[in-house]
Enzyme design. Structure first.
Site, mmCIF file in Angstrom:
data_model
loop_
_atom_site.group_PDB
_atom_site.id
_atom_site.type_symbol
_atom_site.label_atom_id
_atom_site.label_comp_id
_atom_site.label_asym_id
_atom_site.label_seq_id
_atom_site.Cartn_x
_atom_site.Cartn_y
_atom_site.Cartn_z
ATOM 1 N N SER A 478 0.863 -1.132 0.023
ATOM 2 C CA SER A 478 -0.105 -0.089 0.042
ATOM 3 C C SER A 478 0.811 1.386 0.024
ATOM 4 O O SER A 478 1.607 1.443 -0.996
ATOM 5 C CB SER A 478 -1.134 0.066 1.185
ATOM 6 O OG SER A 478 -1.969 1.089 1.102
ATOM 7 N N ASP A 489 10.509 5.670 -9.929
ATOM 8 C CA ASP A 489 10.072 6.457 -11.126
ATOM 9 C C ASP A 489 10.661 7.800 -11.321
ATOM 10 O O ASP A 489 11.037 7.985 -12.458
ATOM 11 C CB ASP A 489 8.594 6.721 -11.387
ATOM 12 C CG ASP A 489 7.602 5.509 -11.112
ATOM 13 O OD1 ASP A 489 8.209 4.520 -11.755
ATOM 14 O OD2 ASP A 489 6.486 5.538 -10.635
ATOM 15 N N LYS A 503 -0.769 -4.272 -3.315
ATOM 16 C CA LYS A 503 -2.099 -3.700 -3.033
ATOM 17 C C LYS A 503 -2.186 -2.004 -3.425
ATOM 18 O O LYS A 503 -1.699 -1.539 -2.834
ATOM 19 C CB LYS A 503 -2.483 -3.827 -1.389
ATOM 20 C CG LYS A 503 -3.840 -3.401 -1.131
ATOM 21 C CD LYS A 503 -4.228 -3.317 0.140
ATOM 22 C CE LYS A 503 -5.499 -2.912 0.656
ATOM 23 N NZ LYS A 503 -5.849 -1.597 0.173
#
Length: 688
Positions: A478, A489, A503
């Site tokens: 999460s 990224d 998740k």
């Protein structure tokens, strides 16, 4: 949008209460029904409550699925599996009889027709009581523990028993397998039979205590789980039971408990507590036995009420409690693990981020590396909303820790997110902002397909711009995946360790009573998936999680533990990339260099080699679902299991003497050691 970002970590809790009970009527099937057993029927409010639940799911659930024949079939299978996951109570004829309902549920439920659920549960109780009678017959005679015999614990792919003869064969092996666990603990048959007899007497008692609300909750969860594994229905009593003694449970092992039928399950692990530190208890593990101290005998707690089990596990700080646990990835008839824990008082400080400096020598250089361990993404909402100046939060604490590390002088920083199951989305975003200049951190797509872009709002300030590594494992989920995904990224740091859980969905809790006019009746709640997380690149974290730049050996396959292994999990997909600017501190060439270095370490480092060997052994044993019912074979298997558990928790060579505490710590934690070695190389490149 803010209410959509409340991620709730709740699980189904079946409790006992007075329900609607009426004298039984004879079933149209050929099952035997005792005159003393009472049949359960829906409560008056269940019909309208069901109508509201279906409308909420059809209109607002992220999956945008309509209750049709296809979904009806899934609900049908879910319900039987929830009642009898091991195919040991129902007979094939029972399934054949109810097959006529498979494609009718989608028609019956909107009309408030719950006959299917209560008829099936009635047969389930009758079959279960019949099994209890047979168990007591079995316990009159000691089985032959020298016989070469095996029991298949994974019965998912096996057919339902055709008749009682086949069913008796299954149960004879179940009881023999359970008896062997006692036998290996040195018990005589008389004591074994007495212990198992008490266990199944409690199960039998529970069968008489089930009420209308229990049946309704089980059926509604068969419905909600057809949409996705994180959508749940909570009956009024379930809401109360989930909170039972939770404040007191913090003085103990640091785990929240829930109940599912006859078993007590781990609902959540409190960061910083004994259970968390042991790294051996996880969500959905089943507790079947509790022992006080190192010498006391185990008390079988199968069939116990939740509050009774909580009282057994609680105890004074510093005292020892031992648990017999069926792991979440094992069948209930599999071999239990024994876990020793020292009780403690859980405080916020123990759940907060912590930092240390660990020196690493690579070649002729020694690097001073900071490690910040973050057990969860926490935020004291109450203090923040009431205006407390120094309220606690992950980001605030990490800023202080970075200040301290910088004052002491560090060459690189590692953020350790292992076993961090998530928490506050706001904190994941703000923490990311400490390491990037500015820009989006995560995208949230709502059930209406609108996309909210959540950004770092610290006006372009970078709190730490040095070499950075993030350490993850399969339990990082999460909010942990949002942070590590953004760092990856933006090319801001390297991600090392295991693939994360995967998740990538957002749930909100809905009070069903808000949609009904019945103010005099307490109704349940629906935890429903309403949104989905996406990385700044547009890729979802759902199912795939975050793949590390440098992948360490993992004992878990995706299909065993992780979102991708959960039935009806929402699929991975992607949306348009957000507008963000990479820092480019990490390049493909740099990652290739670090990967080559890691491969060299695999060939040279004894701790890593030991870890790889034990992981492979554990994987092989996990594939062997046929359990021996021979005493000597079982004893050897138990010894091998214990050896693997010990070696997985520490690969330390007991013959090696460490004069340096850090060297000992790193030898016991090969993941941390290797992550720091790669961070040292990253620091060397930056220095160079």
């Amino acid at each position: 949008m803010n209410n959509l970002l409340l991620i709730l970590l709740l699980v189904v809790s079946l409790g006992f209460s007075d329900g609607s009970e009426h004298l039984v009527q004879t079933s149209s099937q050929d099952q035997l029904v005792s005159d003393s057993l009472k049949v359960l029927e829906p409560k008056p409010e269940h019909s309208s409550e069901t109508f509201v639940i279906i409308n909420l799911l059809n209109r607002y659930h992220y999956r945008k699925a309509t209750l049709n024949d296809s979904l009806s079939s899934v609900v049908f299978d879910n319900y039987f599996e929830s009642l009898d996951p091991n195919k040991s109570y129902f007979l094939k004829g029972d399934l054949d009889y109810f097959e006529k309902y498979r494609y009718r549920i989608d028609n019956d439920l909107p009309e408030g027709n719950l006959d299917f659920a209560y008829q099936v549960f009635s047969i389930y109780r009758e079959r279960s009581l019949d099994r209890m009678d047979y168990v007591h017959e079995l316990l009159k005679t000691e089985p032959d523990f020298d016989q070469k015999e095996y029991f298949e614990t994974d019965r998912e792919a096996l057919p339902w028993p055709e008749n009682k003869i086949e069913q008796n064969e299954v149960w004879a092996k179940i009881i023999k397998s359970q008896a062997l666990s006692y036998k290996l603990a040195g018990k005589e048959w008389k004591d074994i039979a007495e212990a198992l007899g008490k266990r199944y007497k409690r199960v039998e008692k529970a069968l008489y205590q089930y009420n209308s609300e229990d049946v309704y909750q089980a059926y509604m969860n068969a419905l909600t789980s057809a949409y996705d594994p994180h959508t749940d229905y909570f009956s009024p009593i379930a809401k109360e039971n989930f909170q039972i003694d939770m404040s007191l449970s913090l003085e103990g092992i640091g785990a929240q408990l829930t109940q599912q039928l006859d078993y007590t399950k781990i609902a959540d692990i409190i960061p910083g507590g004994p259970a968390y530190k042991s790294q051996r208890l996880q969500k959905d593990d089943k507790i079947i036995g509790v022992a006080q101290g190192d010498d006391a005998e185990f008390v079988d707690v199968v069939g116990w009420r939740l509050d009774e089990v909580v009282q057994k596990i609680r105890g004074p700080k510093g005292s020892v409690v031992r648990l017999q646990v069926i792991k979440h990835d094992k069948d209930i008839n599999g071999l239990p693990d024994t876990i020793r824990l020292v009780r403690d008082k859980i405080k916020l400080e123990k759940s907060a981020a912590k930092a240390e400096i660990i020196p690493i020598t690579e070649g002729n250089q020694t690097f001073s590396l900071g490690v910040i361990n973050i057990p969860s993404f926490y935020l004291n909402f109450e203090e923040m909303n009431s205006g407390v100046k120094d309220y606690r939060s992950t980001t605030r604490d990490v800023k202080k820790l970075i200040d301290s590390l910088n004052q002491k002088g560090v060459d690189g920083l590692m953020i350790d997110l292992r076993y961090n199951g998530g928490g506050s989305l706001q904190e994941a975003i703000e923490l990311t902002g400490l390491f990037i200049p500015k820009g989006p951190v995560v995208q949230v797509r709502n059930t209406d397909n609108s996309v909210d872009i959540m950004e770092d709002e610290d006006n372009g300030k970078v709190y730490y711009d040095g070499p950075l590594a993030v350490l993850t494992n399969r339990y990082s989920a999460s909010a942990s995946e949002i942070f590590s995904g953004a760092i990856q990224d933006y090319k801001r740091g390297i991600i090392v360790g295991e693939n994360t859980f995967g998740k990538g969905t957002v749930q909100n809790l809905i009070d069903i009573g808000r949609y009904m006019r019945q103010s005099d009746v307490e109704l349940g709640q629906l935890k429903m998936t309403l949104a989905k997380f996406y990385r700044v690149t547009g890729s979802s974290t759902q199912k795939l999680g975050v793949a590390p730049d440098i992948a360490f050996p993992s004992p878990y396959d995706d299909e065993i533990f992780g979102e991708s292994g959960r039935p009806n999990a929402l699929p991975w997909d992607e949306i348009s990339s957000s507008n963000f600017k990479m820092t480019n501190q990490i390049s493909p060439k740099l990652i290739s260099k670090l990967e080559a270095l890691y491969q060299n370490h695999l060939e040279e480092d004894k701790d890593l080699q030991n870890l790889v060997k034990e992981i492979e052994r554990a994987k092989e044993l996990r594939k062997q679902t046929a359990v021996s019912l021979n005493l000597e074979e079982r004893r050897l298997l138990q010894q091998e299991d214990e050896e693997i558990e010990d070696n997985l928790s520490t690969t330390l060579d007991q013959g090696e003497v460490f004069t340096d505490e850090n060297a000992k710590k790193l030898s016991e934690d090969p993941y941390l050691k290797e992550g720091l070695r790669l961070l040292a190389e990253l620091s060397k490149i930056k220095v160079g």
